[in-house]
Enzyme design. Structure first.
Site, PDB file in Angstrom:
ATOM      1  CG  HIS A  90      25.633 -50.561  -2.194  1.00  0.00           C
ATOM      2  ND1 HIS A  90      23.887 -50.478  -1.843  1.00  0.00           N
ATOM      3  CD2 HIS A  90      25.660 -50.993  -0.992  1.00  0.00           C
ATOM      4  CE1 HIS A  90      23.179 -51.776  -0.627  1.00  0.00           C
ATOM      5  NE2 HIS A  90      24.549 -51.504   0.103  1.00  0.00           N
ATOM      6  CB  CYS A  91      26.730 -46.306   1.447  1.00  0.00           C
ATOM      7  SG  CYS A  91      27.093 -46.018   3.588  1.00  0.00           S
ATOM      8  N   PRO A  92      27.493 -49.305   2.332  1.00  0.00           N
ATOM      9  CG  PRO A  92      29.599 -50.023   2.485  1.00  0.00           C
ATOM     10  CD  PRO A  92      29.036 -49.118   2.069  1.00  0.00           C
ATOM     11  CG  ASN A 128      21.891 -53.699   4.745  1.00  0.00           C
ATOM     12  OD1 ASN A 128      22.655 -54.089   3.839  1.00  0.00           O
ATOM     13  ND2 ASN A 128      21.178 -53.977   5.253  1.00  0.00           N
ATOM     14  CB  THR A 129      19.969 -48.603   1.557  1.00  0.00           C
ATOM     15  OG1 THR A 129      19.045 -48.810   0.221  1.00  0.00           O
ATOM     16  CG2 THR A 129      19.712 -47.500   2.130  1.00  0.00           C
TER      17      THR A 129
END
Length: 289
Positions: free
Chosen positions: A123-125, A128-129
């Site tokens: 999950h990559c901040p 944001n997904t």
């Protein structure tokens, strides 16, 4: 109603600290570089200046395009209540109580996305997904273009600062037409943007190398951890663990680039393995833990 939901979902996706900071970094580096370069290498001043601006703006455009495609395109989610076509294969899969269905091979549940993600990597901040099956190529292209753009910006900003700090020399002995004047505020912004650009090259460059390494092995970050555990697990001598998805580096590369292949639920596997080779290993590791 559906259009309103799509718009609200898109706004919710972008108005998050991760994408906003990423866009702020891109904006800061881009504007500072263009401001600095316009003084000593204006786009209409020479063929080299025009070429330089075209290359730099192309890298910025590619970075933004792949950033938004990775963010809004999403990783691909397993349908709620999904299960394999054959009932006898249920015993090879983990059940997701949140999605009320079975996790497809290579899929994992993301607590932040609240969905089971196809071929979930992480999950990559910043987008944001999750990074997964459908957006892995765009995410990797985003990293690559960001690093190339920041390398370009770093060189231009350093040249500009050098010319600004040696203004008197360039005035008396150098090119008087393209002097670099920096007052306090532009100087602070330029130094700040240079720090951001160098930071991106180091941090994002490292992430890009990690992504390329796992893509060439046709793994994900999660699967890399599973494989490490599987190789260290005690098992009968004749029972050797084989990672089922590594088809050779060239074919592994083609599984992701230029666009992902397959439906995200079934995968090509090496000879002697099945769709459930890795999921069975996961179940064994869960029992051991």
């Amino acid at each position: 109603m559906a259009l309103c939901e799509i718009i609200m979902s898109a706004l919710k996706r972008i108005f998050h600290w991760g994408p906003l900071i990423a866009l702020f970094i891109i904006k800061s580096i881009t504007f500072s570089t263009l401001y600095m370069t316009s003084m000593f290498l204006p786009p209409l001043g020479s063929l080299w200046g025009c070429f330089n601006h075209i290359v730099f703006l192309s890298l910025v455009g590619c970075t933004l395009y792949n950033f938004f495609m990775a963010m809004f395109g999403g990783p691909g989610f397993v349908h709620f209540g999904w299960k394999p076509a054959k009932e006898e294969n249920l015993k090879f899969l983990q059940y997701c109580t949140f999605c009320e269905g079975y996790k497809a091979p290579r899929a994992h549940h993301c607590r932040k996305c609240k969905r089971c993600v196809m071929k979930m990597d992480h999950h990559c901040p910043w987008i944001n997904t999750c990074c997964g099956h459908k957006n892995h190529a765009h995410f990797t292209f985003f990293l690559f273009c960001a690093v190339c753009g920041c390398c370009h910006a770093t060189v231009l900003l350093i040249i500009g600062l050098y010319r600004a700090f040696h203004l008197s020399w360039y005035f008396y002995y150098g090119d008087r037409e393209h002097l670099v004047y920096l007052t306090l505020y532009p100087l602070v912004c330029t130094v700040f943007s240079l720090g951001l650009a160098i930071g991106v090259v180091i941090a994002v460059g490292g992430l890009f190398l990690i992504q390329m390494k796992i893509i060439l092995k046709n793994e994900t970050s999660i699967e890399n951890w599973i494989v490490t555990k599987a190789l260290s697990r005690a098992r009968p001598e004749k029972q050797k663990f084989i990672y089922p998805y590594s088809l050779g580096w060239w074919q592994n590369l083609q599984e992701v680039f230029p666009l992902p292949k397959g439906d995200g639920l079934t995968w090509p596997v090496v000879k002697g393995c099945s769709q459930y080779t890795l999921t069975m290993e996961q179940l064994c590791l869960d029992l051991l833990n």
